[in-house]
Design an enzyme around this catalytic site. Structure first.
Site, PDB file in Angstrom:
ATOM      1  N   LYS A  47       0.829  -1.187   0.000  1.00 21.20           N
ATOM      2  CA  LYS A  47       0.000   0.000   0.000  1.00 21.20           C
ATOM      3  C   LYS A  47       0.871   1.249   0.000  1.00 21.20           C
ATOM      4  CE  LYS A  47      -3.326  -2.265   3.031  1.00 21.20           C
ATOM      5  NZ  LYS A  47      -3.760  -2.342   4.457  1.00 21.20           N
ATOM      6  N   GLY A  48       2.138   1.100   0.369  1.00 24.73           N
ATOM      7  CA  GLY A  48       3.001   2.251   0.632  1.00 24.73           C
ATOM      8  C   GLY A  48       3.169   3.225  -0.515  1.00 24.73           C
ATOM      9  N   GLU A 103       7.490   3.343  -5.947  1.00 21.98           N
ATOM     10  CA  GLU A 103       7.606   2.769  -4.598  1.00 21.98           C
ATOM     11  C   GLU A 103       7.733   3.864  -3.555  1.00 21.98           C
ATOM     12  OE1 GLU A 103       7.296   0.599  -2.519  1.00 21.98           O
ATOM     13  OE2 GLU A 103       8.339  -1.273  -2.904  1.00 21.98           O
ATOM     14  N   ASP A 104       7.404   3.512  -2.327  1.00 25.27           N
ATOM     15  CA  ASP A 104       7.580   4.454  -1.224  1.00 25.27           C
ATOM     16  C   ASP A 104       9.043   4.493  -0.789  1.00 25.27           C
ATOM     17  OD1 ASP A 104       7.438   1.832  -0.281  1.00 25.27           O
ATOM     18  OD2 ASP A 104       6.119   2.292   1.403  1.00 25.27           O
ATOM     19  N   ASP A 107      14.645  -0.379   0.651  1.00 24.49           N
ATOM     20  CA  ASP A 107      15.355  -0.656   1.886  1.00 24.49           C
ATOM     21  C   ASP A 107      16.389  -1.746   1.580  1.00 24.49           C
ATOM     22  OD1 ASP A 107      15.537  -0.433   4.773  1.00 24.49           O
ATOM     23  OD2 ASP A 107      14.354  -2.243   4.946  1.00 24.49           O
ATOM     24  N   PHE A 156      13.854   4.508  11.064  1.00 26.69           N
ATOM     25  CA  PHE A 156      12.514   4.053  10.701  1.00 26.69           C
ATOM     26  C   PHE A 156      11.618   5.273  10.481  1.00 26.69           C
ATOM     27  CE2 PHE A 156       8.284   2.370  11.034  1.00 26.69           C
ATOM     28  CZ  PHE A 156       8.389   1.234  10.254  1.00 26.69           C
ATOM     29  N   VAL A 157      11.103   5.394   9.265  1.00 22.96           N
ATOM     30  CA  VAL A 157      10.310   6.581   8.931  1.00 22.96           C
ATOM     31  C   VAL A 157       8.865   6.218   8.589  1.00 22.96           C
ATOM     32  CG1 VAL A 157      12.271   7.992   8.186  1.00 22.96           C
ATOM     33  CG2 VAL A 157      11.143   6.488   6.530  1.00 22.96           C
ATOM     34  N   ARG A 169       0.157   6.464   7.552  1.00 22.16           N
ATOM     35  CA  ARG A 169       0.316   6.565   6.094  1.00 22.16           C
ATOM     36  C   ARG A 169      -0.138   7.924   5.562  1.00 22.16           C
ATOM     37  NH1 ARG A 169       1.569   1.445   4.019  1.00 22.16           N
ATOM     38  NH2 ARG A 169       0.552  -0.319   5.028  1.00 22.16           N
TER      39      ARG A 169
END
Ligand code: IMP
Ligand code: MG
Length: 182
Positions: A47-48, A103-104, A107, A156-157, A169
């Site tokens: 969902k990001g 994409e969000d 990583d 972590f964001v 979100r």
């Protein structure tokens, strides 16, 4: 609760709403320059990716078609190959189309490196990757990123599509999430 103590979630702004908007319009201009006269097909990884895709698509002033996919990695497998499971596939062919995966965050890179191979096997005219955020320090699988919003440190964001347990979100900025004892 952690060890019998309440933990409080703390948010610290990393990227403001204004900086996000500025960068989205810069990336949109790069895309317009690279895809002159072509129809563009964005693939959002749920969902990001949805918030960034919605912003980016409205900043690109030519035909952009929107597509959605949902994928998950096969848990914490120790295999280095990285496997993904397609939870929801595209409902149209991408053959001979100009595709950009939106994409969000990238990583470890595991998801995108596998997804790129899967989509390439379907014969698009071109396939590029656009990510709002990149955490290069965490990379395990190599991925070539064509458009990057911001390179960020290993924190972590949340916000702008990124979640913690499905929360945050809809924040209109990117925040660093940390936990403190009450
Ligand atoms: P990877 O590149 O295969 O490790 O997968 C990246 C995915 O992990 C992203 O699409 C996010 O869903 C999630 N992720 C990675 N870092 C963060 C973060 O800092 N906040 C929220 N989600 C993250
Ligand atoms: Mg994601």
């Amino acid at each position: 609760m952690y060890g019998g103590r309440m933990m409080i979630e703390k948010l610290q702004t990393l990227i403001s709403k204004e900086k996000l908007a500025q960068r989205v319009s810069e990336i949109a201009s790069e895309i317009e320059r690279d895809y002159q006269g072509k129809d563009i097909h964005f693939i959002c990884v749920l969902k990001g990716g949805v918030v960034f895709m919605a912003d980016l698509a409205r900043a690109v002033h030519q035909n952009v078609y929107l597509h959605f996919m949902d994928v998950s990695s096969y848990g914490d497998s120790t295999e280095s190959s990285g496997n993904i499971k397609i939870l929801m596939d595209l409902d149209e062919s991408i053959k001979d189309k100009h595709v950009i995966i939106v994409e969000d965050i990238i990583d470890s890179g595991r998801t995108l490196s596998v997804l790129k191979k899967v989509l390439l096997s379907r014969g698009p005219a071109s396939l590029r990757i656009c990510t709002l955020l990149d955490k290069p320090d965490r990379r395990v699988a190599q991925v070539d990123i064509d458009y990057t919003g911001f390179k960020i440190p290993d924190e972590f964001v949340v916000g702008c599509g990124l979640d913690y347990a499905q929360k945050y979100r809809n924040l209109d900025y990117i925040g660093i999430l940390s936990f403190e004892e009450e």
